[in-house]
Motif scaffolding. Structure first.
Motif, PDB file in Angstrom:
ATOM      1  N   VAL A   1       0.853  -1.176   0.000  1.00  0.00           N
ATOM      2  CA  VAL A   1       0.000   0.000   0.000  1.00  0.00           C
ATOM      3  C   VAL A   1       0.898   1.238   0.000  1.00  0.00           C
ATOM      4  CG1 VAL A   1      -1.732   1.315   1.285  1.00  0.00           C
ATOM      5  CG2 VAL A   1      -1.868  -1.187   1.186  1.00  0.00           C
ATOM      6  N   VAL A   2       0.633   2.145  -0.924  1.00  0.00           N
ATOM      7  CA  VAL A   2       1.364   3.407  -0.999  1.00  0.00           C
ATOM      8  C   VAL A   2       0.520   4.466  -0.291  1.00  0.00           C
ATOM      9  CG1 VAL A   2       2.286   5.175  -2.534  1.00  0.00           C
ATOM     10  CG2 VAL A   2       2.467   2.749  -3.167  1.00  0.00           C
ATOM     11  N   LEU A   3       1.089   5.044   0.760  1.00  0.00           N
ATOM     12  CA  LEU A   3       0.394   6.081   1.529  1.00  0.00           C
ATOM     13  C   LEU A   3       1.063   7.427   1.303  1.00  0.00           C
ATOM     14  CD1 LEU A   3      -0.177   4.480   5.050  1.00  0.00           C
ATOM     15  CD2 LEU A   3      -1.898   4.990   3.320  1.00  0.00           C
ATOM     16  N   PRO A   4       0.272   8.498   1.318  1.00  0.00           N
ATOM     17  CA  PRO A   4       0.890   9.829   1.282  1.00  0.00           C
ATOM     18  C   PRO A   4       1.761  10.012   2.524  1.00  0.00           C
ATOM     19  CG  PRO A   4      -1.510   9.994   1.497  1.00  0.00           C
ATOM     20  CD  PRO A   4      -1.175   8.552   1.406  1.00  0.00           C
ATOM     21  N   THR A   5       2.783  10.837   2.423  1.00  0.00           N
ATOM     22  CA  THR A   5       3.695  11.015   3.552  1.00  0.00           C
ATOM     23  C   THR A   5       3.063  11.774   4.701  1.00  0.00           C
ATOM     24  OG1 THR A   5       4.616  12.988   2.508  1.00  0.00           O
ATOM     25  CG2 THR A   5       5.763  10.888   2.138  1.00  0.00           C
ATOM     26  N   ARG A   6       2.057  12.585   4.416  1.00  0.00           N
ATOM     27  CA  ARG A   6       1.345  13.307   5.477  1.00  0.00           C
ATOM     28  C   ARG A   6      -0.079  13.580   5.015  1.00  0.00           C
ATOM     29  NH1 ARG A   6       5.152  16.671   3.341  1.00  0.00           N
ATOM     30  NH2 ARG A   6       4.399  18.508   2.263  1.00  0.00           N
ATOM     31  N   GLY A   7      -0.866  14.115   5.928  1.00  0.00           N
ATOM     32  CA  GLY A   7      -2.247  14.437   5.601  1.00  0.00           C
ATOM     33  C   GLY A   7      -3.223  13.517   6.302  1.00  0.00           C
ATOM     34  N   ILE A   8      -4.496  13.750   6.045  1.00  0.00           N
ATOM     35  CA  ILE A   8      -5.562  13.032   6.742  1.00  0.00           C
ATOM     36  C   ILE A   8      -5.566  11.539   6.411  1.00  0.00           C
ATOM     37  CG2 ILE A   8      -7.377  13.512   5.028  1.00  0.00           C
ATOM     38  CD1 ILE A   8      -7.837  13.505   8.851  1.00  0.00           C
ATOM     39  N   VAL A   9      -5.262  11.178   5.182  1.00  0.00           N
ATOM     40  CA  VAL A   9      -5.253   9.753   4.817  1.00  0.00           C
ATOM     41  C   VAL A   9      -4.162   9.023   5.588  1.00  0.00           C
ATOM     42  CG1 VAL A   9      -4.916   8.117   2.929  1.00  0.00           C
ATOM     43  CG2 VAL A   9      -6.310  10.162   2.571  1.00  0.00           C
ATOM     44  N   ARG A  10      -3.003   9.630   5.677  1.00  0.00           N
ATOM     45  CA  ARG A  10      -1.904   9.032   6.445  1.00  0.00           C
ATOM     46  C   ARG A  10      -2.296   8.909   7.912  1.00  0.00           C
ATOM     47  NH1 ARG A  10       3.087   6.823   5.042  1.00  0.00           N
ATOM     48  NH2 ARG A  10       4.178   6.435   6.955  1.00  0.00           N
ATOM     49  N   ARG A  11      -2.879   9.958   8.450  1.00  0.00           N
ATOM     50  CA  ARG A  11      -3.248   9.967   9.869  1.00  0.00           C
ATOM     51  C   ARG A  11      -4.315   8.920  10.182  1.00  0.00           C
ATOM     52  NH1 ARG A  11      -1.921   9.670  14.566  1.00  0.00           N
ATOM     53  NH2 ARG A  11      -3.188  10.683  16.124  1.00  0.00           N
ATOM     54  N   ILE A  12      -5.319   8.828   9.346  1.00  0.00           N
ATOM     55  CA  ILE A  12      -6.374   7.830   9.544  1.00  0.00           C
ATOM     56  C   ILE A  12      -5.780   6.425   9.494  1.00  0.00           C
ATOM     57  CG2 ILE A  12      -8.412   6.774   8.449  1.00  0.00           C
ATOM     58  CD1 ILE A  12      -9.268   9.670   7.724  1.00  0.00           C
ATOM     59  N   SER A  13      -4.863   6.197   8.565  1.00  0.00           N
ATOM     60  CA  SER A  13      -4.214   4.885   8.445  1.00  0.00           C
ATOM     61  C   SER A  13      -3.403   4.556   9.688  1.00  0.00           C
ATOM     62  CB  SER A  13      -3.307   4.868   7.211  1.00  0.00           C
ATOM     63  OG  SER A  13      -4.060   5.085   6.054  1.00  0.00           O
ATOM     64  N   GLU A  14      -2.712   5.552  10.224  1.00  0.00           N
ATOM     65  CA  GLU A  14      -1.916   5.331  11.436  1.00  0.00           C
ATOM     66  C   GLU A  14      -2.804   5.037  12.640  1.00  0.00           C
ATOM     67  OE1 GLU A  14       0.435   8.889  11.628  1.00  0.00           O
ATOM     68  OE2 GLU A  14       1.914   8.111  10.199  1.00  0.00           O
ATOM     69  N   VAL A  15      -3.865   5.809  12.791  1.00  0.00           N
ATOM     70  CA  VAL A  15      -4.780   5.598  13.918  1.00  0.00           C
ATOM     71  C   VAL A  15      -5.415   4.205  13.848  1.00  0.00           C
ATOM     72  CG1 VAL A  15      -6.986   6.347  14.927  1.00  0.00           C
ATOM     73  CG2 VAL A  15      -5.240   8.039  14.328  1.00  0.00           C
ATOM     74  N   ALA A  16      -5.737   3.771  12.639  1.00  0.00           N
ATOM     75  CA  ALA A  16      -6.358   2.451  12.456  1.00  0.00           C
ATOM     76  C   ALA A  16      -5.349   1.310  12.552  1.00  0.00           C
ATOM     77  CB  ALA A  16      -7.062   2.405  11.103  1.00  0.00           C
ATOM     78  N   GLY A  17      -4.067   1.626  12.601  1.00  0.00           N
ATOM     79  CA  GLY A  17      -3.044   0.582  12.699  1.00  0.00           C
ATOM     80  C   GLY A  17      -2.804  -0.167  11.401  1.00  0.00           C
ATOM     81  N   LEU A  18      -3.061   0.480  10.284  1.00  0.00           N
ATOM     82  CA  LEU A  18      -2.909  -0.179   8.988  1.00  0.00           C
ATOM     83  C   LEU A  18      -1.482  -0.705   8.781  1.00  0.00           C
ATOM     84  CD1 LEU A  18      -4.469  -0.803   6.374  1.00  0.00           C
ATOM     85  CD2 LEU A  18      -3.569   1.339   5.449  1.00  0.00           C
ATOM     86  N   GLN A  19      -0.490   0.023   9.274  1.00  0.00           N
ATOM     87  CA  GLN A  19       0.907  -0.370   9.094  1.00  0.00           C
ATOM     88  C   GLN A  19       1.241  -1.686   9.779  1.00  0.00           C
ATOM     89  OE1 GLN A  19      -0.321   2.578   9.773  1.00  0.00           O
ATOM     90  NE2 GLN A  19       0.836   4.206   8.801  1.00  0.00           N
TER      91      GLN A  19
END
Length: 118
Positions: free
Chosen positions: A80-98
């Motif tokens: 999965v390619v994530l933007p380096t910053r922004g709301i999409v990155r933040r939502i992914s981090e909060v959800a534990g996608l990594q």
């Protein structure tokens, strides 16, 4: 690219599904169907590219999670390619996608990571 759907690119090495600018309840299932079709077609690897996605709610995360389950069942590596910053990155981090999927900073890096799988 048609608004609301993902752009699909298939090469010999992988299939790439590029999310539109916004992913939500209105288009999440259609995008998952695109991912499932790619996986069912026998692509050797899958890249889900969110680098141009400005908004992604839980529907988008659901697409990624369900795609990962399907890819794993078929023995297909997925990045999965994530933007380096922004709301999409933040939502992914909060959800534990990594913790659940392999993350890359850009499509080129994801493609390079797939080399050992060929």
């Amino acid at each position: 690219m048609e608004p609301g759907v993902a752009r699909v690119e298939v090469t010999e090495a992988c299939g790439t599904l590029t999310f539109p600018a916004e992913v939500d309840l209105g288009n999440g299932e259609a995008i998952y169907e695109q991912a499932a079709a790619l996986l069912d077609s026998g692509v050797p690897a899958l890249i889900i590219d969110l680098s141009h996605c400005a908004f992604c709610d839980s529907s988008g995360l659901n697409v990624i999670t369900r795609s990962q389950v399907r890819a794993t069942a078929r023995g297909v590596p997925m990045w999965v390619v994530l933007p380096t910053r922004g709301i999409v990155r933040r939502i992914s981090e909060v959800a534990g996608l990594q913790r659940r999927v392999a993350i890359a900073p850009d499509v080129a890096t994801a493609r390079e990571a797939l080399v050992p799988y060929r």
